[in-house]
Design an enzyme around this catalytic site. Sequence first.
Site, PDB file in Angstrom:
ATOM      1  N   TYR A   1       0.841  -1.213   0.000  1.00  0.00           N
ATOM      2  CA  TYR A   1       0.000   0.000   0.000  1.00  0.00           C
ATOM      3  C   TYR A   1       0.876   1.264   0.000  1.00  0.00           C
ATOM      4  O   TYR A   1       0.635   2.198  -0.767  1.00  0.00           O
ATOM      5  CB  TYR A   1      -0.892  -0.060   1.242  1.00  0.00           C
TER       6      TYR A   1
ATOM      7  N   ALA B   1       2.411   1.936  -3.447  1.00  0.00           N
ATOM      8  CA  ALA B   1       1.446   2.445  -4.431  1.00  0.00           C
ATOM      9  C   ALA B   1       1.048   3.882  -4.113  1.00  0.00           C
ATOM     10  O   ALA B   1       0.941   4.729  -5.012  1.00  0.00           O
ATOM     11  CB  ALA B   1       0.220   1.543  -4.470  1.00  0.00           C
TER      12      ALA B   1
HETATM   13  N1  LIG Z   1      -9.910   6.245   6.063  1.00  0.00           N
HETATM   14  C1  LIG Z   1      -8.633   6.455   6.315  1.00  0.00           C
HETATM   15  O1  LIG Z   1      -8.163   6.409   7.470  1.00  0.00           O
HETATM   16  C2  LIG Z   1      -7.688   6.763   5.193  1.00  0.00           C
HETATM   17  C3  LIG Z   1      -6.398   7.207   5.532  1.00  0.00           C
HETATM   18  C4  LIG Z   1      -5.508   7.519   4.514  1.00  0.00           C
HETATM   19  C5  LIG Z   1      -5.903   7.403   3.194  1.00  0.00           C
HETATM   20  N2  LIG Z   1      -7.139   6.954   2.886  1.00  0.00           N
HETATM   21  C6  LIG Z   1      -7.510   6.847   1.450  1.00  0.00           C
HETATM   22  O2  LIG Z   1      -8.777   7.448   1.274  1.00  0.00           O
HETATM   23  C7  LIG Z   1      -9.489   6.800   0.208  1.00  0.00           C
HETATM   24  C8  LIG Z   1     -10.859   6.340   0.719  1.00  0.00           C
HETATM   25  O3  LIG Z   1     -10.656   5.393   1.766  1.00  0.00           O
HETATM   26  P1  LIG Z   1     -11.858   4.931   2.714  1.00  0.00           P
HETATM   27  O4  LIG Z   1     -11.235   4.582   4.012  1.00  0.00           O
HETATM   28  O5  LIG Z   1     -12.942   5.947   2.687  1.00  0.00           O
HETATM   29  O6  LIG Z   1     -12.344   3.579   1.941  1.00  0.00           O
HETATM   30  P2  LIG Z   1     -13.705   2.738   2.074  1.00  0.00           P
HETATM   31  O7  LIG Z   1     -14.563   3.224   3.174  1.00  0.00           O
HETATM   32  O8  LIG Z   1     -13.269   1.301   2.091  1.00  0.00           O
HETATM   33  O9  LIG Z   1     -14.482   3.012   0.700  1.00  0.00           O
HETATM   34  C9  LIG Z   1     -13.986   2.489  -0.490  1.00  0.00           C
HETATM   35  C10 LIG Z   1     -14.886   2.911  -1.650  1.00  0.00           C
HETATM   36  O10 LIG Z   1     -14.294   2.438  -2.868  1.00  0.00           O
HETATM   37  C11 LIG Z   1     -15.293   1.745  -3.621  1.00  0.00           C
HETATM   38  N3  LIG Z   1     -14.665   0.732  -4.472  1.00  0.00           N
HETATM   39  C12 LIG Z   1     -14.032  -0.413  -4.085  1.00  0.00           C
HETATM   40  N4  LIG Z   1     -13.580  -1.058  -5.177  1.00  0.00           N
HETATM   41  C13 LIG Z   1     -13.941  -0.312  -6.255  1.00  0.00           C
HETATM   42  C14 LIG Z   1     -13.743  -0.458  -7.662  1.00  0.00           C
HETATM   43  N5  LIG Z   1     -13.088  -1.494  -8.181  1.00  0.00           N
HETATM   44  N6  LIG Z   1     -14.264   0.496  -8.482  1.00  0.00           N
HETATM   45  C15 LIG Z   1     -14.944   1.557  -7.967  1.00  0.00           C
HETATM   46  N7  LIG Z   1     -15.133   1.749  -6.650  1.00  0.00           N
HETATM   47  C16 LIG Z   1     -14.633   0.830  -5.810  1.00  0.00           C
HETATM   48  C17 LIG Z   1     -16.235   1.176  -2.586  1.00  0.00           C
HETATM   49  O11 LIG Z   1     -17.485   0.882  -3.180  1.00  0.00           O
HETATM   50  P3  LIG Z   1     -18.153  -0.602  -3.064  1.00  0.00           P
HETATM   51  O12 LIG Z   1     -18.253  -0.850  -1.591  1.00  0.00           O
HETATM   52  O13 LIG Z   1     -19.436  -0.532  -3.765  1.00  0.00           O
HETATM   53  O14 LIG Z   1     -17.179  -1.548  -3.715  1.00  0.00           O
HETATM   54  C18 LIG Z   1     -16.290   2.332  -1.595  1.00  0.00           C
HETATM   55  O15 LIG Z   1     -17.189   3.308  -2.036  1.00  0.00           O
HETATM   56  C19 LIG Z   1      -8.561   5.660  -0.255  1.00  0.00           C
HETATM   57  O16 LIG Z   1      -7.799   6.079  -1.353  1.00  0.00           O
HETATM   58  C20 LIG Z   1      -7.681   5.413   0.954  1.00  0.00           C
HETATM   59  O17 LIG Z   1      -6.452   4.821   0.606  1.00  0.00           O
HETATM   60  C21 LIG Z   1      -8.053   6.628   3.858  1.00  0.00           C
END
Ligand SMILES: NC(=O)c1ccc[n+]([C@@H]2O[C@H](COP(=O)([O-])OP(=O)(O)OC[C@H]3O[C@@H](n4cnc5c(N)ncnc54)[C@H](OP(=O)(O)O)[C@@H]3O)[C@@H](O)[C@H]2O)c1
Length: 253
Positions: free
Chosen positions: A159, A162
């Site tokens: 991760y 990337a």
């Molecule tokens: N939350 C944190 O603490 C945190 C910290 C640092 C960075 N980030 C970054 O922030 C971003 C969002 O993270 P999050 O924590 O909010 O993630 P999340 O809650 O797991 O949400 C992921 C989203 O991506 C969608 N998704 C998964 N596979 C997909 C695909 N193949 N095509 C299109 N959509 C897809 C999911 O939809 P479905 O469920 O319908 O598949 C969901 O809407 C990411 O880039 C993550 O690396 C998050």
Amino acid sequence: MSYHLDGKIALVTGGSKGLGKVISTRLAEAGAMVIVNYANYKEAAEQTAVSIQSSGGKAATVRGDITDEQAVAQLVTEVEATCGGTIDILVNNATGPQPELSIEESTWNDYLDQLVFFVKAPLLLTKAVLPGMKKKGEGRIITIGSEVVQLGNPNFSNYVTAKSSQIGMTRSWANELGPFGITVNLVNPGFIPVERHSEVNPLTLREYAKGVPLRKMGEPRDIGNAVAFLASSEARFITGQSISVNGGNTFGI
Ligand SMILES: NC(=O)c1ccc[n+]([C@@H]2O[C@H](COP(=O)([O-])OP(=O)(O)OC[C@H]3O[C@@H](n4cnc5c(N)ncnc54)[C@H](OP(=O)(O)O)[C@@H]3O)[C@@H](O)[C@H]2O)c1
């Protein structure tokens, strides 16, 4: 501060839940027509769109696996037909599973899985939205990175690698697209609990917050606010930047 995005069309990948849901909500509050992308869970995406609409915002959903070239071309065509215009703001946010693996446990495919989400998908989407942005002479490409690039978290190198690539990608694209009036920026969240973190031990959250200069956890809205700013005309002279939104937990590139 409220940014004005009236008349703009925004596509948020993975907008159905987590940070993407709040980014979508925040962009809609600023006046954008927001397209909430998802891959699997239609209901969650529709709930996000309905919640935006019930607050007076404009939103629709689009299904599509952003790691698949054909699906991306199709979803961008669908969005443009639904909205009657081309996409002004692209938010590369979606993530798949994020397995924690030691070096010994990791395979090249574990690295590729993350690169597919964080490099391939933004490339496919950016290529698909560029013709419209270039024609208009403006556009916003905002990618969601992570503070792990600065922290170098162990057992997470797939991760971290990337996410690190997104810095170079952002800078190179900013140089290439600047002459067309298109800005490209990276927003790096700290650890911001969302639905998928519901099982995380509260002690872990308290320990993390203790190490943050602002001594608290961030909220999804902190990321939504940064994205809304970068999407706005107020951010017209900001491009190629990597901006941490993590209470000061990291400094530097
Ligand atoms: N939350 C944190 O603490 C945190 C910290 C640092 C960075 N980030 C970054 O922030 C971003 C969002 O993270 P999050 O924590 O909010 O993630 P999340 O809650 O797991 O949400 C992921 C989203 O991506 C969608 N998704 C998964 N596979 C997909 C695909 N193949 N095509 C299109 N959509 C897809 C999911 O939809 P479905 O469920 O319908 O598949 C969901 O809407 C990411 O880039 C993550 O690396 C998050």
